[in-house]
Design a protein around this motif. Structure first.
Motif, short mmCIF file in Angstrom:
data_model
loop_
_atom_site.label_atom_id
_atom_site.label_comp_id
_atom_site.label_asym_id
_atom_site.label_seq_id
_atom_site.Cartn_x
_atom_site.Cartn_y
_atom_site.Cartn_z
N THR A 61 0.45 -1.51 -0.20
CA THR A 61 -0.03 0.34 -0.10
C THR A 61 0.68 0.90 -0.23
N VAL A 62 0.00 2.64 -0.11
CA VAL A 62 0.86 3.87 -0.36
C VAL A 62 0.40 5.09 0.70
N ASP A 63 0.74 5.87 1.09
CA ASP A 63 0.36 6.98 1.90
C ASP A 63 1.36 8.27 1.06
N TYR A 64 0.97 8.75 0.65
CA TYR A 64 1.72 9.47 0.29
C TYR A 64 1.75 11.52 0.91
N ARG A 65 1.69 12.27 0.94
CA ARG A 65 1.86 13.61 1.66
C ARG A 65 2.45 14.43 0.06
N LEU A 66 1.52 15.61 0.23
CA LEU A 66 2.03 16.44 -1.28
C LEU A 66 2.75 17.28 -0.56
N LEU A 67 4.31 17.69 -1.03
CA LEU A 67 4.84 18.61 -0.44
C LEU A 67 5.07 20.13 -1.39
#
Length: 126
Positions: A61-67
């Motif tokens: 799975t993946v979690d992301y944070r837009l920087l």
């Protein structure tokens, strides 16, 4: 629409495809001629994207944070994000990902994707 909204909407669909181990769904957010650089030699086009994600282990799975995000033109945007890929049987992998999106036939799609080992925190500017 703001750049952050554009990039987040596309990357939310990318995430959903990864989380459901659906390589076709992931590839669907890319242009037909997208340049894709994961952690292996690069590929071009949706089939290369689908093959890359098909080779990933089930349960990833993946979690992301837009920087950062920018609207380059009315028909293009760019984003920089931190993504944590989680696996059921090994340590997480944190990557820095840069994407360039283009608007085609009313849809925002990834035209270029570049992943690399996670970058250090943002550099200070003088």
């Amino acid at each position: 629409m703001a750049a952050a909204q554009i990039v987040s909407a596309v990357m939310d669909e990318w995430k959903a495809g990864i989380d459901h181990h659906d390589p076709g769904r992931v590839a669907g957010v890319f242009t037909e001629d997208a340049v894709f650089q994961g952690l292996r030699p690069y590929g071009v086009g949706r089939p290369a994207v689908a093959a890359y994600y098909a080779s990933q282990p089930a349960g990833m799975t993946v979690d992301y944070r837009l920087l950062e995000s920018r609207r380059l033109t009315d028909q293009s945007a760019t984003g920089y994000l931190s993504a944590t890929f989680s696996y059921p049987d090994r340590a997480d992998v944190v990557l820095a990902i840069g994407v360039t999106l283009v608007r085609q036939d009313g849809h925002w799609l990834v035209a270029q994707y570049q992943a690399s080992a996670s970058a250090p925190p943002r550099m200070a500017t003088d």
